[in-house]
Design a protein around this motif. Structure first.
Motif, PDB file in Angstrom:
ATOM      1  N   LEU B 573       0.806  -1.226   0.000  1.00 12.86           N
ATOM      2  CA  LEU B 573       0.000   0.000   0.000  1.00 12.86           C
ATOM      3  C   LEU B 573       0.837   1.273   0.000  1.00 12.86           C
ATOM      4  O   LEU B 573       0.423   2.286  -0.539  1.00 12.86           O
ATOM      5  CB  LEU B 573      -0.930  -0.009   1.227  1.00 12.86           C
ATOM      6  N   SER B 574       2.030   1.220   0.600  1.00  6.11           N
ATOM      7  CA  SER B 574       2.804   2.459   0.761  1.00  6.11           C
ATOM      8  C   SER B 574       3.758   2.690  -0.407  1.00  6.11           C
ATOM      9  O   SER B 574       4.494   1.784  -0.806  1.00  6.11           O
ATOM     10  CB  SER B 574       3.614   2.395   2.060  1.00  6.11           C
ATOM     11  N   SER B 587       0.388   3.471  -9.246  1.00  6.20           N
ATOM     12  CA  SER B 587      -0.716   4.321  -8.785  1.00  6.20           C
ATOM     13  C   SER B 587      -1.281   3.768  -7.474  1.00  6.20           C
ATOM     14  O   SER B 587      -1.090   2.594  -7.150  1.00  6.20           O
ATOM     15  CB  SER B 587      -1.826   4.324  -9.832  1.00  6.20           C
ATOM     16  N   PRO B 588      -2.008   4.597  -6.731  1.00  8.70           N
ATOM     17  CA  PRO B 588      -2.658   4.108  -5.508  1.00  8.70           C
ATOM     18  C   PRO B 588      -3.569   2.908  -5.791  1.00  8.70           C
ATOM     19  O   PRO B 588      -3.605   1.952  -5.003  1.00  8.70           O
ATOM     20  CB  PRO B 588      -3.469   5.310  -5.028  1.00  8.70           C
ATOM     21  N   GLU B 589      -4.273   2.944  -6.934  1.00  5.95           N
ATOM     22  CA  GLU B 589      -5.178   1.830  -7.275  1.00  5.95           C
ATOM     23  C   GLU B 589      -4.370   0.542  -7.457  1.00  5.95           C
ATOM     24  O   GLU B 589      -4.752  -0.518  -6.977  1.00  5.95           O
ATOM     25  CB  GLU B 589      -5.953   2.128  -8.573  1.00  5.95           C
ATOM     26  N   ARG B 591      -1.423  -0.137  -6.188  1.00  7.20           N
ATOM     27  CA  ARG B 591      -0.847  -0.574  -4.909  1.00  7.20           C
ATOM     28  C   ARG B 591      -1.891  -1.250  -4.026  1.00  7.20           C
ATOM     29  O   ARG B 591      -1.565  -2.100  -3.210  1.00  7.20           O
ATOM     30  CB  ARG B 591      -0.225   0.632  -4.182  1.00  7.20           C
ATOM     31  N   ARG B 592      -3.169  -0.850  -4.202  1.00  3.95           N
ATOM     32  CA  ARG B 592      -4.238  -1.475  -3.408  1.00  3.95           C
ATOM     33  C   ARG B 592      -4.637  -2.842  -3.955  1.00  3.95           C
ATOM     34  O   ARG B 592      -5.312  -3.609  -3.289  1.00  3.95           O
ATOM     35  CB  ARG B 592      -5.489  -0.571  -3.406  1.00  3.95           C
ATOM     36  N   SER B 619      -1.824   6.512   8.223  1.00  2.68           N
ATOM     37  CA  SER B 619      -0.746   7.349   7.708  1.00  2.68           C
ATOM     38  C   SER B 619       0.574   6.627   7.945  1.00  2.68           C
ATOM     39  O   SER B 619       0.737   5.952   8.952  1.00  2.68           O
ATOM     40  CB  SER B 619      -0.730   8.695   8.429  1.00  2.68           C
ATOM     41  N   ALA B 626       2.174   7.211   2.503  1.00  6.88           N
ATOM     42  CA  ALA B 626       0.720   7.255   2.373  1.00  6.88           C
ATOM     43  C   ALA B 626       0.158   8.126   3.481  1.00  6.88           C
ATOM     44  O   ALA B 626       0.687   8.165   4.599  1.00  6.88           O
ATOM     45  CB  ALA B 626       0.145   5.849   2.450  1.00  6.88           C
ATOM     46  N   ASP B 629      -5.776  10.598   3.384  1.00 12.95           N
ATOM     47  CA  ASP B 629      -6.692  10.525   2.238  1.00 12.95           C
ATOM     48  C   ASP B 629      -6.574   9.191   1.504  1.00 12.95           C
ATOM     49  O   ASP B 629      -7.559   8.661   0.989  1.00 12.95           O
ATOM     50  CB  ASP B 629      -6.451  11.695   1.281  1.00 12.95           C
ATOM     51  N   ASP B 630      -5.342   8.633   1.470  1.00  9.95           N
ATOM     52  CA  ASP B 630      -5.164   7.294   0.896  1.00  9.95           C
ATOM     53  C   ASP B 630      -5.924   6.260   1.710  1.00  9.95           C
ATOM     54  O   ASP B 630      -6.532   5.342   1.165  1.00  9.95           O
ATOM     55  CB  ASP B 630      -3.674   6.922   0.873  1.00  9.95           C
ATOM     56  N   LEU B 634      -8.862   3.777   0.561  1.00  9.73           N
ATOM     57  CA  LEU B 634      -8.766   2.332   0.792  1.00  9.73           C
ATOM     58  C   LEU B 634      -9.992   1.838   1.554  1.00  9.73           C
ATOM     59  O   LEU B 634     -10.582   0.798   1.214  1.00  9.73           O
ATOM     60  CB  LEU B 634      -7.487   2.010   1.586  1.00  9.73           C
TER      61      LEU B 634
END
Lengths: 268, 713
Positions: B573-574, B587-589, B591-592, B619, B626, B629-630, B634
């Motif tokens: 995630l990070s 991207s965050p997507e 990583r998730r 955090s 991260a 807001d991340d 999530l």
């Protein structure tokens, strides 16, 4: 809670021989521990616990400090608690030509190295206990509490009234839980005292104002917190006990071995 | 001593009169830009505590000030057509113009040299003074001229507000919330004499623009607010006194002095008006500075140092509370779905200075209503005798928890090949016997390589499974508690020694290979993990699913997947620990993606009537990591995949992070995740008392509290 006494090594008018007398007297009177400021102690006692409150780690050689602490622990038969922190004075760093930036990280690395060195017995005498001396870590930032919880056996508080100690203890325990450590940290507190009427009160205040001159106006506040009566001292001890303190070390602000006797009398 | 005070507001005038009173030999000059009688704003609020300091400092002005006071003891919250009243808060207020008049007259009678309509463009002429005081307010010229020394930082808030008056005399300190097609507006109103009230209107910058108020004249703005708050004004009118829309500026300075020049009041520091402390802090500054000059006769630098040392910690405390309060009002629409009573409780406890217990002492009836509302939301039943929020039940899917207290006994690191021992089993049973609604295990690994230490438990083979089954039989037979298994994979933080002598110390012998999103070791001493291959990911996913099946069989009531603390799922995630360039990084997507695949695989195995929790990191507490807001994004994804509870943690993604040193630092994170992702949260971290839990729960900041186990011993 166990109560010990500091050595007067930074108080003016304490020759080496007086320190030896002081240490032996403290042990004879049944005090639990002997504490020193930013020094490693050389031992003349047999049973009493030895503790540094505290050594400024980042301005010292890691290997040398580990070796010295390991030696004192070995000579004393496993009675040393090594308290370390980054300290409060910038001039300690200037004098030793270490940068202040990154000192927290350096202290964390030192703590990991101490353990490794004591456990692997690479340098110096074999430690008496498998992990070497008890490691106490001080400080009041979020990083300091996390450092304590990751590397330490306990927390050493920088001094203040019992409620300040209690607030720090709550954070130390929270950090310990956060790092998922088993058991609980040893909790060490400290306070300054001068027993012996107006003369001792004045001398103690003068010493503290001088010692803490670098903090500017806070020196007065620290001097005002000096424990100069039996009542104030007993109330302080009770407050620390209620706040969950395991070991309280009372640090002298005037020299003279009679301070140890007066302290033992008040505590009796 | 010759003293020059620049600025004739409350701080400057009060200091001048105190200095003259203390020593008539002092020459004190006050320079004020405006004529006497000119002032902006309406009334100012004082607390009981400030009044004591003012009484001791100067009885003459104290008597005059308190003589004109409007006093009241209630706070009203108007929200969704209801007015919630909470009593027992002691407030007083005075018209600002009246306060200045009292201080000006007292200065004149003490022969302060008071010069109005005098600008001070430079400090060139101040050489002859022993002390120069910058009391010239939030836009201080003195501060600007000495900014290299003072090191000011100005934090401009995003909300807009206008400071009106009204001839309606409110019976209480009144918060009004009104929503229209442009958004949510709020009012802070309070009486300050027998005829008038202050009426501050505030809204987010976006709402202000949508309403066209950025281009409205003063009269148009006033008309807009009169229409919007017509019901609250009950036929009364707003009044303007240069009531222009503005943004609040929080002023801080590295130091408040430059040689013999010293700042007081708003020039030195401001605290958002929602805690109503600006004038109070300014006048207390004056008292402290006058006192310091008395304590250090003839030594101005020592006196200034003493003043600063005394005041800075106090001011910082207020500024922290004010930031909490301002942030609350900036994001208040987050709480728009709350029932009015919970909304009011949340508002009253927003800055952390008032708790459930404080309110109960001030107004037992109000807290009874809060508790009754909470119990009703928990059970659907009304009762005159509602339990404290920590003892209200909670339903998650088919699981009914008897109360909101969660206990997780400390790990012992004494499992043998992943099989828990008697001592840990007893610790879990004890936690249930104490009365916790839910008992949470330490991290149990999905595979031998997923263990944190060589003494960590697992849920991956028949021996481990059978030990857990024995535990559950005992807990369910002997205690009312429900049991949750915390399931995870240690990733790059695995293969460490039991944590008696420290955490994250790698095993010297009999370690095992580590797996992580990318090949970055956790500490300098840690082993280098291998970057997980698609084959590894498939095996890990299957291991999670298999462990979940075992947890079903042995009878765990709830399951918690660990996506926090830098363990394997967290490492994806990070951005600090995931440097992958494949479909699982970037991207965050992306990583998730892998953690969400695991959630889907587990949810498919986990019975529909049992809740699934996820331990999420709010955090990384590190630069470039991260952020909250991340975590909220999530959380939304997790909710869509059938997750029922978010256990909020923070940090430990990397070794050297920057943990917050506050008392309960995770609560604001849990609050945001709960009320922005609209999902129940579990929060811990420094929670040691019932009052803390009752406050957090009743205010809707979390739904379950993890009590620090060491606070019970």
């Amino acid at each position: 809670m166990r109560v010990g006494v500091g050595l007067p090594s930074t108080v003016p008018g304490s020759p080496g021989s007086a320190i030896v007398d002081w240490a032996r007297r403290a042990e004879a009177l049944g005090l639990a521990s002997l504490g020193v400021l930013d020094r490693i102690v050389y031992d003349v006692t047999e049973r009493i616990s030895l503790v540094t409150m505290v050594v400024i780690g980042p301005i010292r050689s890691t290997a040398l400090l580990a070796k010295q602490a390991g030696s004192v622990d070995a000579i004393s038969g496993g009675r040393l608690s090594l308290g370390v922190s980054i300290g409060a004075r910038a001039d300690d760093y200037e004098a030793t030509e270490w940068p202040t930036t990154g000192r927290g990280r350096r202290l964390s690395e030192q703590l990991a190295t101490f353990r490794a060195q004591w456990e692997e017995e690479a340098i110096g005498p074999s430690p008496v206990r498998p992990g070497g001396p008890t490691l106490l870590v001080g400080g009041s930032s979020g990083e300091a509490f996390a450092r304590m919880a990751r590397h330490g056996d306990g927390y050493v508080h920088g001094g203040g009234p019992p409620r300040a100690f209690a607030a720090a203890v709550a954070k130390a325990l929270a950090a310990w839980t956060d790092l998922e450590r088993p058991g609980r940290p040893e909790l060490w507190g400290q306070g300054y005292f001068a027993l012996g009427g107006d003369a001792a009160t004045e001398a103690g205040a003068a010493y503290l104002r001088d010692y803490y001159a670098f903090t500017g106006p806070f020196a007065d506040r620290i001097a005002a917190g000096n424990l100069t009566s039996a009542g104030a001292l007993r109330e302080f001890v009770r407050g620390y006990e209620e706040a969950g303190c395991d070991h309280l070390v009372l640090l002298p602000t005037v020299a003279g071995v009679e301070q140890v006797d007066r302290l033992a009398e008040v505590l009796a | 001593m010759r003293v020059l005070t620049i600025g004739g507001g409350p701080a400057g005038l009060y200091l001048a009169l105190l200095l003259r009173k203390a020593n008539p030999d002092h020459e004190v000059t006050v320079l004020e830009r405006n004529p006497p009688g000119a002032t902006f704003g309406w009334g100012v609020v004082f607390s009981e505590e400030t009044l004591g300091a003012l009484r001791d400092a100067d009885r003459t002005t104290f008597d005059e000030i308190t003589d004109t006071f409007a006093t009241w003891d209630a706070i009203d919250v108007r929200y969704r057509g209801e007015t919630l009243r909470s009593r027992g808060h002691a407030f007083s207020a005075i018209a600002r113009v009246q306060l200045l008049g009292i201080l000006q007259r007292r200065c004149a009678s003490l022969d302060v040299d008071l010069r109005f309509e005098t600008e001070v463009p430079t400090l060139d002429g101040v050489g002859g003074y022993d002390l120069v005081v910058g009391a010239d307010g939030v836009n201080s010229t003195v501060r600007r001229l000495g900014e290299d020394a003072f090191g000011p930082s100005l934090d401009v808030h995003t909300t807009k507000y206008a400071w009106f008056g009204t001839d309606l005399v409110f019976p209480a300190f009144t918060f009004v919330f009104r929503e229209n097609e442009h958004g949510l507006f709020q009012v802070h109103a309070y009486p300050f004499d027998g005829r008038t009230s202050t009426f501050i209107v505030e809204c987010p910058g976006g709402v202000w623009q949508r309403a066209g108020l950025d281009e409205a004249s003063e009269a148009e703005s006033m008309a807009y607010c009169e229409r919007l708050f017509a019901e609250d004004l009950a036929g009364h009118r707003l009044r303007s006194n240069r009531s222009l829309w503005t943004s609040f500026v929080t002023v801080r300075n590295r130091t408040w002095h430059d040689g013999r020049i010293v700042l007081v009041g708003d020039a030195a520091h401001t605290a958002h008006f929602t805690i109503g402390s600006g004038t109070k802090l300014a006048m207390e500054d004056a008292v402290a500075l006058a006192d310091a000059l008395l304590q250090e006769p003839g030594d101005v630098p020592a006196a200034i140092a003493r003043y600063e040392a005394e005041r800075q910690p106090v001011v910082e405390r207020f500024q922290r509370a004010a930031m909490e309060s301002a942030s609350y009002f900036e994001h208040v629409s987050r709480y728009a779905r709350f029932e009015p009573i919970q909304f009011a409780f949340n508002l009253l406890t927003r800055s952390g200075r008032i708790s459930h217990l404080n309110l109960e002492l001030r107004d037992p009836a109000f807290v009874r209503d809060v508790d009754a509302g909470f119990a009703f939301a928990s059970t659907g039943r009304t009762s005159a005798l509602a339990p404290a929020p920590m003892f209200a039940p909670l339903r998650l899917r088919g699981l009914e928890l008897a109360n909101r207290v969660v206990l997780a006994p400390p790990p012992l690191d004494a499992a043998t090949e992943g099989v828990i021992g008697d001592r840990y089993r007893e610790a879990l049973v004890d936690a249930g016997s104490i009365g916790a609604g839910l008992v949470l295990t330490e991290l149990a690994a999905v595979s031998p390589e997923g263990r944190v230490t060589s003494g960590s438990p697992g849920m991956y083979d028949p021996a481990g499974q059978s030990a857990w089954a024995d535990l559950l039989a005992e807990v369910h037979a002997r205690t009312p508690a429900r049991m949750a298994l915390r399931l995870g994979h240690a990733g790059r933080r695995g293969a460490t020694r039991p944590r008696a002598a420290g955490a994250d110390r790698p095993l010297r012998t009999r370690g095992w290979p580590l797996l992580s999103a990318s090949a970055i070791p956790f500490t300098r001493r840690s082993g280098v993990p291998s970057e997980a291959t698609p084959g590894d990911l498939a095996r890990v996913t299957e291991a999670f699913a298999a462990s979940a099946r075992m947890a079903v069989v042995v009878g765990f009531d709830a399951l918690e997947l660990d996506m926090g603390s830098g363990y394997l799922l967290a490492s994806f995630l990070s951005p600090l620990t995931n440097l992958r360039s494949d479909a699982f990084g970037g991207s965050p997507e992306a990583r998730r993606r892998f953690p969400l695949e695991v959630v889907e695989a587990v949810r498919a195995q986990w019975p529909g009537d049992r809740p699934l929790a996820v331990r999420v990191s709010a955090s990384d507490l590190a630069t470039g990591g991260a952020e909250i807001d991340d975590a909220i994004a999530l959380a939304g994804e997790l909710v869509r995949r059938g997750v029922d509870l978010l256990h909020v943690v923070a940090g430990q993604t990397i070794e050297h992070d920057r943990p917050d040193s506050g008392r309960t630092p995770l609560v604001p994170y849990a609050d945001r995740i709960r009320n922005e992702a609209n999902e129940p949260t579990l929060v811990g971290g420094g929670i040691t008392t019932g009052d803390q839990m009752n406050t957090i729960l009743a205010a809707g900041r979390a739904d379950l509290c993890l009590l620090d186990p060491r606070s019970l011993t």
